[in-house]
Design an enzyme around this catalytic site. Structure first.
Site, short mmCIF file in Angstrom:
data_model
loop_
_atom_site.label_atom_id
_atom_site.label_comp_id
_atom_site.label_asym_id
_atom_site.label_seq_id
_atom_site.Cartn_x
_atom_site.Cartn_y
_atom_site.Cartn_z
N ASP A 1 -12.14 51.47 23.36
CA ASP A 1 -11.05 51.71 22.54
C ASP A 1 -11.68 52.20 21.49
OD1 ASP A 1 -8.79 50.66 23.57
OD2 ASP A 1 -9.40 48.57 23.49
N GLN B 1 -6.29 43.54 24.81
CA GLN B 1 -5.45 44.47 24.20
C GLN B 1 -5.13 43.82 22.38
OE1 GLN B 1 -4.10 47.12 26.16
NE2 GLN B 1 -1.88 46.92 25.28
N LYS C 1 -2.95 49.99 33.63
CA LYS C 1 -4.54 50.05 32.58
C LYS C 1 -5.36 49.32 33.55
CE LYS C 1 -4.52 50.04 28.24
NZ LYS C 1 -4.50 49.31 26.59
#
Ligand code: GUN
Length: 289
Positions: free
Chosen positions: A120, A97, A53
Site C-alpha cells: 500500500d 484493509q 482484491k
C-alpha cells in the site's frame, strides 16, 4: 465539445497482462508471489473490496493468505500478526484493509509492516521515498491515476491540478506524484474556503470525497477542456456513484473517469503490480544477502 470517457477497465486489463507475464517469470524462478490480506470486523464494503482484491490475485496467478479477524481484535494481536507476516518468507505483500475499528491505531498498524512488503506504500519509509521521488512501492490509487494519465497521454507539465482530498491513501501521495511531473498542485479539503474558484481555474481535477451530501462536482464549477478524475464512491438509490455529475461534465471536459469503471479497477491492478514488485525485491534480497 464532448470529452472522452477514460476507460479504467481497459487500462487495468493492460496493466494486469503485464503483471501476469511478470508472475510467470517469477514462477519460473521458483517464486509464487503471495499477498496476505488482513480484514478486521464485518464492514460489508471493506469485505467486498478485499474479496475483489483476492479474486484479482487468483486471476493472474498471485497466491493469497486470508486473515479475517473479529471486530474486537486488539492492537497487541495485530502487532503479533504483522510480525508473523513480516517474518514469513512465503508472503511478499501485506495489505491491511482500512479503515480499522477505533481500538486499532492505523499509523501504528501500517508502520509496523516491513517496507519491503508494504504494497500500500503507507509505511513511513516508503512515504519518505515517495516525497523524494524515489519510491518503488507507491499507494495503489494514486499510482493507478498516474497510469491513466500516461495511457491517455495527458500531459501534466505546468498544469493547474486541484486534488479534493488530503488522505494518506489518496490526496497526499497523489500530490507528490503530480508534483514530480511538474504540475502546480493544490490540495483542497473540508476547510478550503473557495473550493469552486479553485475548481474553475483547474486544468485537472481529482476528487475523492465519496459523499454527495458534502460534495458534487457540477458543470458550472469547471472550465472547458478540464480533465476530471473521480475517485469518489457512494451508494445512491442502490447505484454506485462518484463525486461528479458525469453526464453534464463530459459535455464540457476533455476527459472524465466514470464510476464505476474508472479509478476502481486501477487501484486493484496497481496492488497486483506492487505485489509482484515486492516478490521481485524479495528475490533480489535472497540473492544478494
Ligand atoms: N481502503 C480503501 N482503499 C484502500 C487501499 O487502497 N488500501 C487499503 N489498505 N485500504 C483501503
Amino acid at each position: 465539445m464532448t470529452g472522452q470517457k477514460i476507460d479504467g477497465i481497459a487500462v487495468a486489463t493492460s496493466v494486469k497482462e503485464r503483471v501476469r507475464a511478470a508472475v510467470k517469470e517469477l514462477q519460473n524462478a521458483g517464486i509464487t508471489p503471495c499477498l496476505a490480506t488482513v480484514l478486521v470486523g464485518d464492514d460489508a464494503a471493506s469485505a467486498t473490496y478485499v474479496k475483489n482484491k483476492q479474486k484479482a490475485c487468483a486471476d493472474i496467478g498471485i497466491a493469497t493468505k486470508d486473515h479475517k479477524l473479529p471486530v474486537t481484535f486488539s492492537q497487541k494481536e495485530m502487532n503479533s500478526l504483522i510480525d508473523l507476516l513480516n517474518k514469513d518468507d512465503t508472503v511478499h505483500g501485506i495489505l491491511v484493509q482500512l479503515p480499522l475499528p477505533s481500538q486499532l491505531d492505523e499509523f501504528a498498524t501500517t508502520s509496523r509492516i516491513s517496507p519491503l512488503k508494504d504494497v500500500d506504500g503507507l509505511t513511513p519509509y516508503n512515504i519518505g521515498l515517495l516525497t523524494s521521488a524515489r519510491a518503488i512501492l507507491k499507494p495503489c490509487t494514486p499510482s493507478g491515476i498516474m497510469e491513466l494519465f500516461e495511457y491517455y497521454k495527458i500531459d501534466l507539465e505546468g498544469k493547474n491540478a486541484v486534488i479534493i482530498n488530503r488522505s494518506n491513501l489518496v490526496g497526499k501521495p497523489l500530490y507528490n506524484l503530480m508534483l514530480e511531473k511538474n504540475s502546480t498542485v493544490t490540495t483542497c479539503h473540508s476547510r478550503t474556503r473557495n473550493l469552486k474558484e479553485h475548481c474553475q481555474i483547474a486544468d485537472i481535477i481529482i476528487t475523492a470525497i465519496g459523499d454527495r451530501k458534502k460534495f458534487l462536482l457540477t458543470e458550472d464549477m469547471v472550465k472547458d477542456g478540464v480533465v476530471v478524475i473521480d475517485v469518489g464512491t457512494a451508494r445512491l438509490e442502490g447505484k454506485l456513484v462518484g463525486d461528479v455529475d458525469y453526464e453534464n461534465i463530459i459535455k464540457k471536459a476533455s476527459y472524465v473517469t466514470p464510476v464505476p469503471g474508472g479509478v476502481g479497477p486501477m487501484t486493484i491492478a496497481m496492488l497486483l503490480k506492487n505485489t509482484v514488485t515486492a516478490a521481485s525485491i524479495s528475490k533480489e534480497f535472497v540473492q544478494h544477502n
